[in-house]
Design an enzyme around this catalytic site. Sequence first.
Site, PDB file in Angstrom:
ATOM      1  N   SER A 235       0.804  -1.237   0.000  1.00  0.00           N
ATOM      2  CA  SER A 235       0.000   0.000   0.000  1.00  0.00           C
ATOM      3  C   SER A 235       0.830   1.278   0.000  1.00  0.00           C
ATOM      4  O   SER A 235       0.281   2.352  -0.236  1.00  0.00           O
ATOM      5  CB  SER A 235      -0.931   0.027   1.204  1.00  0.00           C
ATOM      6  OG  SER A 235      -1.995  -0.856   1.006  1.00  0.00           O
TER       7      SER A 235
ATOM      8  N   LYS B 245       0.424   3.226  -2.989  1.00  0.00           N
ATOM      9  CA  LYS B 245      -0.790   4.054  -3.167  1.00  0.00           C
ATOM     10  C   LYS B 245      -0.447   5.537  -3.062  1.00  0.00           C
ATOM     11  O   LYS B 245      -1.087   6.385  -3.688  1.00  0.00           O
ATOM     12  CB  LYS B 245      -1.831   3.689  -2.112  1.00  0.00           C
ATOM     13  CG  LYS B 245      -2.411   2.291  -2.265  1.00  0.00           C
ATOM     14  CD  LYS B 245      -3.287   1.935  -1.069  1.00  0.00           C
ATOM     15  CE  LYS B 245      -3.867   0.534  -1.197  1.00  0.00           C
ATOM     16  NZ  LYS B 245      -4.552   0.089   0.025  1.00  0.00           N
TER      17      LYS B 245
ATOM     18  N   TYR C 252      -3.396  -3.156 -10.436  1.00  0.00           N
ATOM     19  CA  TYR C 252      -3.251  -2.742  -9.034  1.00  0.00           C
ATOM     20  C   TYR C 252      -2.392  -3.745  -8.252  1.00  0.00           C
ATOM     21  O   TYR C 252      -1.520  -3.362  -7.473  1.00  0.00           O
ATOM     22  CB  TYR C 252      -4.642  -2.579  -8.405  1.00  0.00           C
ATOM     23  CG  TYR C 252      -4.639  -2.538  -6.904  1.00  0.00           C
ATOM     24  CD1 TYR C 252      -4.319  -1.363  -6.218  1.00  0.00           C
ATOM     25  CD2 TYR C 252      -4.934  -3.682  -6.153  1.00  0.00           C
ATOM     26  CE1 TYR C 252      -4.298  -1.343  -4.827  1.00  0.00           C
ATOM     27  CE2 TYR C 252      -4.915  -3.659  -4.776  1.00  0.00           C
ATOM     28  CZ  TYR C 252      -4.599  -2.500  -4.117  1.00  0.00           C
ATOM     29  OH  TYR C 252      -4.559  -2.477  -2.742  1.00  0.00           O
TER      30      TYR C 252
ATOM     31  N   TYR D 186      -4.853   3.948   7.841  1.00  0.00           N
ATOM     32  CA  TYR D 186      -6.160   3.283   7.928  1.00  0.00           C
ATOM     33  C   TYR D 186      -6.908   3.589   9.224  1.00  0.00           C
ATOM     34  O   TYR D 186      -6.862   4.705   9.729  1.00  0.00           O
ATOM     35  CB  TYR D 186      -6.003   1.766   7.729  1.00  0.00           C
ATOM     36  CG  TYR D 186      -5.169   1.483   6.522  1.00  0.00           C
ATOM     37  CD1 TYR D 186      -5.657   1.830   5.269  1.00  0.00           C
ATOM     38  CD2 TYR D 186      -3.900   0.964   6.621  1.00  0.00           C
ATOM     39  CE1 TYR D 186      -4.899   1.625   4.141  1.00  0.00           C
ATOM     40  CE2 TYR D 186      -3.133   0.753   5.500  1.00  0.00           C
ATOM     41  CZ  TYR D 186      -3.639   1.089   4.273  1.00  0.00           C
ATOM     42  OH  TYR D 186      -2.887   0.906   3.168  1.00  0.00           O
TER      43      TYR D 186
ATOM     44  N   VAL E  10       1.137  -3.488   3.953  1.00  0.00           N
ATOM     45  CA  VAL E  10       1.153  -4.778   4.649  1.00  0.00           C
ATOM     46  C   VAL E  10       2.454  -5.560   4.460  1.00  0.00           C
ATOM     47  O   VAL E  10       2.642  -6.588   5.092  1.00  0.00           O
ATOM     48  CB  VAL E  10      -0.043  -5.695   4.283  1.00  0.00           C
ATOM     49  CG1 VAL E  10      -1.343  -5.171   4.839  1.00  0.00           C
ATOM     50  CG2 VAL E  10      -0.122  -5.945   2.799  1.00  0.00           C
TER      51      VAL E  10
HETATM   52  O1  DON Z   1      -4.735  -4.878  -1.828  1.00  0.00           O
HETATM   53  C1  DON Z   1      -4.156  -5.356  -0.860  1.00  0.00           C
HETATM   54  O2  DON Z   1      -4.770  -5.916   0.038  1.00  0.00           O
HETATM   55  C2  DON Z   1      -2.647  -5.222  -0.778  1.00  0.00           C
HETATM   56  N1  DON Z   1      -2.070  -5.274  -2.079  1.00  0.00           N
HETATM   57  C3  DON Z   1      -2.233  -3.946  -0.142  1.00  0.00           C
HETATM   58  C4  DON Z   1      -2.826  -3.718   1.208  1.00  0.00           C
HETATM   59  C5  DON Z   1      -1.980  -2.911   2.097  1.00  0.00           C
HETATM   60  O3  DON Z   1      -0.787  -2.836   2.003  1.00  0.00           O
HETATM   61  C6  DON Z   1      -2.693  -2.297   3.225  1.00  0.00           C
HETATM   62  N2  DON Z   1      -1.721  -1.824   4.167  1.00  0.00           N
HETATM   63  N3  DON Z   1      -1.611  -1.749   5.303  1.00  0.00           N
END
Ligand code: DON
Length: 306
Positions: free
Chosen positions: A65, A68, A190, A242, A260
């Site tokens: 993320s 993003k 994505y 978040y 993550v």
């Molecule tokens: O879409 C997802 O679930 C992962 N590619 C990214 C989520 C993420 O990194 C949320 N972070 N804390």
Amino acid sequence: MAINYQLILDSIYEEVKPLLAKGRIANYIPELAKVEPRQFGIAVYCLDGRTYAAGDAEVRFSAQSVTKLFGLALAFSREGDAIWKRVGREPSGNPFNSLYQLELAKGIPRNPFINAGALVIHDILAQRFVQADIAILQFMRTVAREASLDFDPAVWHSEEQTAHRNYAIAHLMKDFGNLHGRVEDIVRGYCRQCSIAINCVELARAGAFLANHGTVPWDFTRILDPSSSKRLNAAMLTCGTYDAAGDFAYRVGLPAKSGVGGGIIALVPGELAIAVWSPGLDENGNSLAGTMALERFTTLTARSIF
Ligand code: DON
């Protein structure tokens, strides 16, 4: 008196070592579950060009993320305020992959940092570039001054095969008319975007333009004007970590974006960018040792936006 950042990073590394076994590795993306948990890196990029690092700061990890942020910066730099017609800028107070508010808000995501919002940003970029994932990678290579940054195909395919929630989110937004591309293309792109691998030294450098009011400090390229950079920093503070954004602001006091994979980029506007990484996560999906390290950094240096 000048702050001795090296001494501070070294002492933070020692302090967080007992935490390295305590977080939970993200295992909903099978490839991420293979990462050795007892790793920790930290790097500071000062706007005068000095870099400080400790621990596994040169080991690449899955940005997830954190990408993003760069997708948003690229979209905001090209489209300006038009992006806010398709995505909000309020904290969600819900998990990053929740569908709950999306139904109530008729397919408009709460903010660009939850998965729904990042899918919309990816879709916006896909209308402008031949491939949005490659545009984001190229952008990250430029702002990190690191041409070797790349996707990790194993992570990409692993996430793609398990991206049921992201498909559900994308289909819901498509149904509400807030996704222009094909669902399959946007989710696929994505997932590829999220698989970009980076290390703490590179990530701190990549964040430097956002600490420098939108301008890359070493070559003065203006990515965003100072007002837009301020707005992006504000969105990071309120939404970048978040449903933990309030607690994170309370403990750390800096705009930040987490992933993550265990990485976090945080900014001290006008001074520096700092990147931390440790794969063990807390219950909200933010790096456990990484968050603690940032909390210790702002406490020990008395540097925060407050
Ligand atoms: O879409 C997802 O679930 C992962 N590619 C990214 C989520 C993420 O990194 C949320 N972070 N804390």
